[in-house]
Enzyme design. Structure first.
Site, PDB file in Angstrom:
ATOM      1  N   THR A  75     -29.340  32.192 -46.189  1.00  0.00           N
ATOM      2  CA  THR A  75     -30.197  32.886 -47.150  1.00  0.00           C
ATOM      3  C   THR A  75     -31.663  32.832 -46.758  1.00  0.00           C
ATOM      4  OG1 THR A  75     -28.678  32.512 -48.981  1.00  0.00           O
ATOM      5  CG2 THR A  75     -30.973  32.896 -49.549  1.00  0.00           C
ATOM      6  N   THR A 233     -28.672  20.704 -55.986  1.00  0.00           N
ATOM      7  CA  THR A 233     -28.019  21.548 -54.978  1.00  0.00           C
ATOM      8  C   THR A 233     -29.005  22.569 -54.438  1.00  0.00           C
ATOM      9  OG1 THR A 233     -27.182  23.003 -56.731  1.00  0.00           O
ATOM     10  CG2 THR A 233     -25.696  21.278 -55.937  1.00  0.00           C
ATOM     11  N   ARG A 235     -32.796  21.967 -52.700  1.00  0.00           N
ATOM     12  CA  ARG A 235     -33.318  21.543 -51.405  1.00  0.00           C
ATOM     13  C   ARG A 235     -33.726  20.075 -51.485  1.00  0.00           C
ATOM     14  NH1 ARG A 235     -31.063  25.156 -49.565  1.00  0.00           N
ATOM     15  NH2 ARG A 235     -31.785  26.882 -48.255  1.00  0.00           N
ATOM     16  N   ASP A 259     -26.569  17.001 -53.264  1.00  0.00           N
ATOM     17  CA  ASP A 259     -25.912  17.711 -52.159  1.00  0.00           C
ATOM     18  C   ASP A 259     -26.877  17.956 -51.004  1.00  0.00           C
ATOM     19  OD1 ASP A 259     -23.556  19.226 -51.098  1.00  0.00           O
ATOM     20  OD2 ASP A 259     -24.953  20.916 -51.207  1.00  0.00           O
ATOM     21  N   GLU A 264     -31.940  16.125 -43.103  1.00  0.00           N
ATOM     22  CA  GLU A 264     -30.562  16.526 -42.807  1.00  0.00           C
ATOM     23  C   GLU A 264     -30.412  16.789 -41.317  1.00  0.00           C
ATOM     24  OE1 GLU A 264     -29.493  19.820 -45.304  1.00  0.00           O
ATOM     25  OE2 GLU A 264     -29.713  18.663 -47.138  1.00  0.00           O
ATOM     26  N   HIS A 286     -24.397  18.462 -48.089  1.00  0.00           N
ATOM     27  CA  HIS A 286     -24.849  19.860 -48.115  1.00  0.00           C
ATOM     28  C   HIS A 286     -23.672  20.827 -47.938  1.00  0.00           C
ATOM     29  CE1 HIS A 286     -28.551  22.608 -47.260  1.00  0.00           C
ATOM     30  NE2 HIS A 286     -27.666  23.201 -48.038  1.00  0.00           N
ATOM     31  N   VAL A 287     -22.740  20.747 -48.872  1.00  0.00           N
ATOM     32  CA  VAL A 287     -21.538  21.588 -48.814  1.00  0.00           C
ATOM     33  C   VAL A 287     -21.398  22.517 -50.012  1.00  0.00           C
ATOM     34  CG1 VAL A 287     -20.227  20.002 -47.355  1.00  0.00           C
ATOM     35  CG2 VAL A 287     -20.147  19.729 -49.848  1.00  0.00           C
ATOM     36  N   ALA A 288     -22.357  22.525 -50.932  1.00  0.00           N
ATOM     37  CA  ALA A 288     -22.217  23.333 -52.142  1.00  0.00           C
ATOM     38  C   ALA A 288     -22.069  24.818 -51.828  1.00  0.00           C
ATOM     39  CB  ALA A 288     -23.416  23.107 -53.067  1.00  0.00           C
ATOM     40  N   TRP A 289     -22.613  25.247 -50.716  1.00  0.00           N
ATOM     41  CA  TRP A 289     -22.591  26.655 -50.335  1.00  0.00           C
ATOM     42  C   TRP A 289     -21.306  27.069 -49.625  1.00  0.00           C
ATOM     43  CZ3 TRP A 289     -21.859  27.790 -45.168  1.00  0.00           C
ATOM     44  CH2 TRP A 289     -21.945  26.687 -44.300  1.00  0.00           C
TER      45      TRP A 289
END
Length: 324
Positions: A75, A233, A235, A259, A264, A286-289
């Site tokens: 995004t 979720t 940044r 998340d 990272e 960082h897997v919410a997406w």
């Protein structure tokens, strides 16, 4: 003309996602991941590059005279020096809004877990099974709360925030958004301090900017309700992580689910691992997406931007100067 397309980090999409290469004349080269020092060599003959997370900075781009397009399978645009690209006629595209539903659902799953404590009780029964604790007739080890009737304060008001609000209202929550600058009209928009005062759940669904960096510091956590929970979720960097560690250890808030972190990918020595054994803390990488549905849509649209570019059309995801 045959295009030479390079995908710098194919490991950025899940193993079940199908990548449909375009039908126009081209060569395609994929790498699982590309380290910064390998970017120029791998893109030396590329006319088009696709990346999920590998940065493309000016020091790379100025060594790539053949490059005509960058398709970002994400995004944001912060991993590319967009101003340089615009100045040198390199088209940049991204895929806005592809994960609004999946991030909202992941956020809601965090809220449900912290409020209902389903995973905590699962772990408790695992210990019962192993003989580590004695079985009981009834268990009150973790506080269980309904989310119906609770106030959800959302930091942000974009597509993800709006989808989360829609889902939360289905559970009977009252939803407010944070208005940083007092520009948004309506009773649902509140100043930051007021949102902290009344929210039972706070969800961060906004970008990292100069205004939002370290937004949640010691003062913010002290202002929150003591039985409130926070979910991020959005940044990393919006929450001051040392302040969060202090807030949980001092029982200033009731729980946190994270998340995204400041540095990272997450490393084994990250300070947040001080909290990893706490039942009021959840850490995800960082897997919410990354639902299969969202990733398939992401990669289809990223490739679609390439097809539109080669066909001489303005890609749907073109990043214009005024968007940066």
């Amino acid at each position: 003309m045959s295009e030479h397309i390079v995908f710098l980090d194919s490991e950025g999409i899940g193993p079940t996602v199908k990548l449909h290469e375009p039908s126009f004349p081209h060569t395609w080269k994929s790498y699982a991941y590309t380290q910064p020092e390998d970017v120029v060599e791998r893109l030396r003959d590329a006319t088009i590059v696709m990346t999920c997370s590998v940065p493309l900075r000016e020091e790379h781009l100025r060594q790539l005279p053949k490059l005509r397009m960058i398709s970002l399978a994400l995004t944001g645009t912060d991993i590319v020096d967009v101003d340089y690209c615009h100045a040198h006629d390199i088209v940049v595209t991204n895929v806005p809004g592809y994960a609004e539903n999946t991030v909202a659902e992941h956020t809601l799953s965090f809220i449900l877990d912290l409020m209902r404590r389903t995973s905590g009780y699962h772990d408790l029964l695992r210990k019962v099974h192993r003989g580590e604790i004695e079985p009981k007739n009834i268990y009150f080890d973790y506080r269980v709360r309904d989310i119906r009737g609770k106030v959800l304060g959302i930091i942000g008001s974009g597509p993800i925030a709006r989808r989360l609000a829609e889902l939360a209202r289905c559970f009977g929550m009252t939803v407010y958004y944070q208005d940083f600058f007092g520009r948004l009209k309506g009773d649902e928009f509140l100043p930051f301090d007021r949102l902290l005062d009344i929210s039972d759940v706070i969800s961060i669904n906004c970008p990292l900017t100069d205004e939002t960096r370290n937004l949640f510091d010691d003062d913010a956590f002290l202002r929150m309700k003591q039985d409130a929970i926070i979910v991020n979720t959005g940044r990393g960097g919006i929450i001051n992580e040392q302040a969060l560690i202090r807030a949980l250890k001092d029982n200033r808030i009731a729980g946190a689910a994270i998340d995204v972190i400041e540095n990272e990918p997450v490393r084994p020595d990250d300070p947040l691992f001080e909290l990893i054994d706490r039942p009021d803390f959840i850490l995800n990488p960082h897997v919410a997406w990354s639902s299969e549905d969202a990733m398939q849509g992401l990669i289809d649209r990223a490739v679609g931007n390439i097809v539109q570019f080669v066909e001489g059309k303005e890609p749907e995801g073109a990043v214009r100067r005024e968007n940066t």
